[in-house]
Design a protein around this motif. Structure first.
Motif, PDB file in Angstrom:
ATOM      1  N   ARG A   1       4.984 -63.554  16.919  1.00 18.69           N
ATOM      2  CA  ARG A   1       6.241 -64.135  16.496  1.00 18.69           C
ATOM      3  C   ARG A   1       6.089 -65.568  16.013  1.00 18.69           C
ATOM      4  NH1 ARG A   1       7.757 -62.108  21.632  1.00 18.69           N
ATOM      5  NH2 ARG A   1       8.263 -64.163  22.393  1.00 18.69           N
TER       6      ARG A   1
ATOM      7  N   SER B   1       8.802 -59.840  15.117  1.00 18.53           N
ATOM      8  CA  SER B   1       9.859 -60.105  16.081  1.00 18.53           C
ATOM      9  C   SER B   1       9.443 -59.601  17.444  1.00 18.53           C
ATOM     10  CB  SER B   1      11.144 -59.393  15.638  1.00 18.53           C
ATOM     11  OG  SER B   1      10.890 -58.019  15.467  1.00 18.53           O
TER      12      SER B   1
ATOM     13  N   ASN C   1      24.745 -50.756  17.766  1.00 17.30           N
ATOM     14  CA  ASN C   1      23.766 -51.826  17.942  1.00 17.30           C
ATOM     15  C   ASN C   1      22.336 -51.339  17.700  1.00 17.30           C
ATOM     16  OD1 ASN C   1      23.354 -54.695  18.860  1.00 17.30           O
ATOM     17  ND2 ASN C   1      22.080 -53.669  20.405  1.00 17.30           N
TER      18      ASN C   1
ATOM     19  N   ASN D   1      18.473 -51.958  24.669  1.00 14.46           N
ATOM     20  CA  ASN D   1      18.340 -53.187  23.893  1.00 14.46           C
ATOM     21  C   ASN D   1      17.916 -54.361  24.753  1.00 14.46           C
ATOM     22  OD1 ASN D   1      20.720 -53.661  25.321  1.00 14.46           O
ATOM     23  ND2 ASN D   1      21.627 -54.858  23.641  1.00 14.46           N
TER      24      ASN D   1
ATOM     25  N   SER E   1      11.009 -54.599  20.175  1.00 10.35           N
ATOM     26  CA  SER E   1      12.391 -54.151  20.255  1.00 10.35           C
ATOM     27  C   SER E   1      12.505 -52.650  20.399  1.00 10.35           C
ATOM     28  CB  SER E   1      13.151 -54.596  18.999  1.00 10.35           C
ATOM     29  OG  SER E   1      12.524 -54.082  17.846  1.00 10.35           O
TER      30      SER E   1
ATOM     31  N   GLN F   1      15.503 -57.115  26.422  1.00  6.69           N
ATOM     32  CA  GLN F   1      14.300 -57.901  26.157  1.00  6.69           C
ATOM     33  C   GLN F   1      13.517 -58.019  27.450  1.00  6.69           C
ATOM     34  OE1 GLN F   1      12.798 -59.746  23.321  1.00  6.69           O
ATOM     35  NE2 GLN F   1      11.283 -59.504  24.932  1.00  6.69           N
TER      36      GLN F   1
ATOM     37  N   ARG G   1      19.293 -53.596  17.127  1.00 10.06           N
ATOM     38  CA  ARG G   1      19.435 -54.671  16.139  1.00 10.06           C
ATOM     39  C   ARG G   1      19.232 -56.030  16.795  1.00 10.06           C
ATOM     40  NH1 ARG G   1      23.697 -52.986  11.743  1.00 10.06           N
ATOM     41  NH2 ARG G   1      23.767 -50.739  12.034  1.00 10.06           N
ATOM     42  N   THR G   2      19.767 -56.185  17.996  1.00 15.54           N
ATOM     43  CA  THR G   2      19.609 -57.434  18.756  1.00 15.54           C
ATOM     44  C   THR G   2      19.172 -57.096  20.171  1.00 15.54           C
ATOM     45  OG1 THR G   2      21.957 -57.416  19.381  1.00 15.54           O
ATOM     46  CG2 THR G   2      21.338 -58.664  17.399  1.00 15.54           C
ATOM     47  N   LEU G   3      18.414 -58.013  20.769  1.00 16.79           N
ATOM     48  CA  LEU G   3      17.912 -57.821  22.121  1.00 16.79           C
ATOM     49  C   LEU G   3      18.690 -58.693  23.106  1.00 16.79           C
ATOM     50  CD1 LEU G   3      14.093 -57.846  21.369  1.00 16.79           C
ATOM     51  CD2 LEU G   3      15.488 -55.858  21.962  1.00 16.79           C
ATOM     52  N   LEU G   4      18.765 -58.240  24.336  1.00 19.98           N
ATOM     53  CA  LEU G   4      19.509 -58.945  25.378  1.00 19.98           C
ATOM     54  C   LEU G   4      18.575 -59.297  26.522  1.00 19.98           C
ATOM     55  CD1 LEU G   4      22.330 -59.836  26.485  1.00 19.98           C
ATOM     56  CD2 LEU G   4      22.444 -57.570  27.577  1.00 19.98           C
ATOM     57  N   SER G   5      18.552 -60.572  26.910  1.00 18.21           N
ATOM     58  CA  SER G   5      17.747 -61.014  28.050  1.00 18.21           C
ATOM     59  C   SER G   5      18.571 -60.898  29.326  1.00 18.21           C
ATOM     60  CB  SER G   5      17.289 -62.464  27.860  1.00 18.21           C
ATOM     61  OG  SER G   5      16.395 -62.565  26.771  1.00 18.21           O
TER      62      SER G   5
ATOM     63  N   CYS H   1      23.783 -54.747  29.116  1.00 16.90           N
ATOM     64  CA  CYS H   1      22.804 -54.087  28.243  1.00 16.90           C
ATOM     65  C   CYS H   1      23.378 -52.770  27.722  1.00 16.90           C
ATOM     66  CB  CYS H   1      21.494 -53.842  28.991  1.00 16.90           C
ATOM     67  SG  CYS H   1      21.601 -52.654  30.351  1.00 16.90           S
TER      68      CYS H   1
END
Length: 295
Positions: A13, A51, A182, A290, A54, A292, A258-262, A146
């Motif tokens: 990355r 990236s 998502n 999704n 994912s 992370q 599409r997007t990751l969640l911590s 999540c």
């Protein structure tokens, strides 16, 4: 990086743009729509969207589970999931792998996982004679917000729905319409990652026409590389990687967030428990998320 050790995923990355220019050579390919620094305007090239990992699935949980199940039990579960996927492939495209690309790819996965050929043949024959089963996707919001997609194959939807809802309530989750928005469906080609440097991974992705390359691990923490592409380009990218000397372990269409969640550690543990419980359900084929998972 001759003789170097494969850098962690973070290195993929944070590579400077000059590394991508060097890997791409002098080829001038279509320019992406996003804005690049001035150097890119003077020499447009097709870029790789590097990236965080994912790709959803069970692999990432090998690092957050406190206790790993016995290998024999894990092997049996893996064979069960493969058999369910084979049944779907046969139902959708027939039992001839020469005419059913999805089935051919699954049979290759079975060989890579040392699944007995006699067992595979028996599954295909039973799938041809089995009573109709329905495929369904449950959309879920889990711990910490999540999002999960739960793919099932069942001959009794009422029973399966009750089982899924019970597991969700028990583990602090709920059904959530719209969670699927998502995720994107993308082609994913998996190859061994041992002794492949970051620079070489980038070169392979560019030469094969992939959009993204990421590191991942299997249950035994063996490194692999995932090459992402448009669904319509899957066969082309797979063939190109094989021509480049890579052993393709699997190739198929997956749901990629599409997007990751911590999540914090408590939420991550709760999500891991939920996903493990869902994966153990006999009607569940795969669980996508999704989340992370920090290395």
């Amino acid at each position: 990086m001759a003789g170097g050790v494969l850098p962690p995923l973070r290195a993929l990355r944070t590579l400077r743009t000059c590394a991508l220019v060097a890997a791409a050579g002098s080829s001038c390919l279509p320019r992406p729509s996003c804005v690049f620094p001035p150097v890119w305007r003077t020499c447009p090239v097709r870029t790789l969207q590097l990236s965080p990992a994912s790709c959803a699935g069970h692999n990432k949980w090998s690092k957050v589970k406190h206790i790993k199940g016995p290998k024999d039990e894990a092997r049996a579960k893996m064979f069960h999931k493969l058999s369910m996927m084979i049944k779907i492939a046969v139902k959708d495209g027939g039992s001839n792998p020469d005419l059913n690309l999805n089935l051919a790819q699954l049979l290759e996965q079975c060989r890579n996982k040392n699944m007995p050929k006699a067992s595979v043949d028996a599954i295909i024959k039973s799938a041809e004679k089995a009573k109709p089963a329905s495929q369904h996707m449950f959309e879920v919001r889990g711990p910490g917000g999540c999002l999960l997609l739960i793919e099932v194959l069942t001959d009794n939807m009422s029973r399966t729905q009750q089982d899924i809802k019970r597991l969700l309530v028990k583990n602090g989750a709920m059904l959530s319409d719209g969670a699927r928005n998502n995720f994107n469906r993308r082609g994913v080609v998996l190859v061994p990652g041992q002794d492949v440097t970051t620079e070489r991974a980038l070169e392979l992705a560019i030469e094969a026409g992939a959009e993204d390359v990421q590191e991942t691990e299997d249950e035994e923490e063996t490194p692999h590389l995932q090459f992402f592409c448009d669904m319509t380009e899957l066969k082309k990218v797979r063939g190109a990687l094989e021509v480049l000397g890579m052993q393709v372990m699997s190739a198929g269409v997956e749901f990629v967030p599409r997007t990751l969640l911590s999540l914090d550690q408590q939420q991550l543990d709760a999500a891991s428990t939920l996903i493990e419980a869902l994966s153990d359900s006999p009607d569940v084929i795969r669980v996508w998320d999704n989340i992370q998972a920090d290395s």
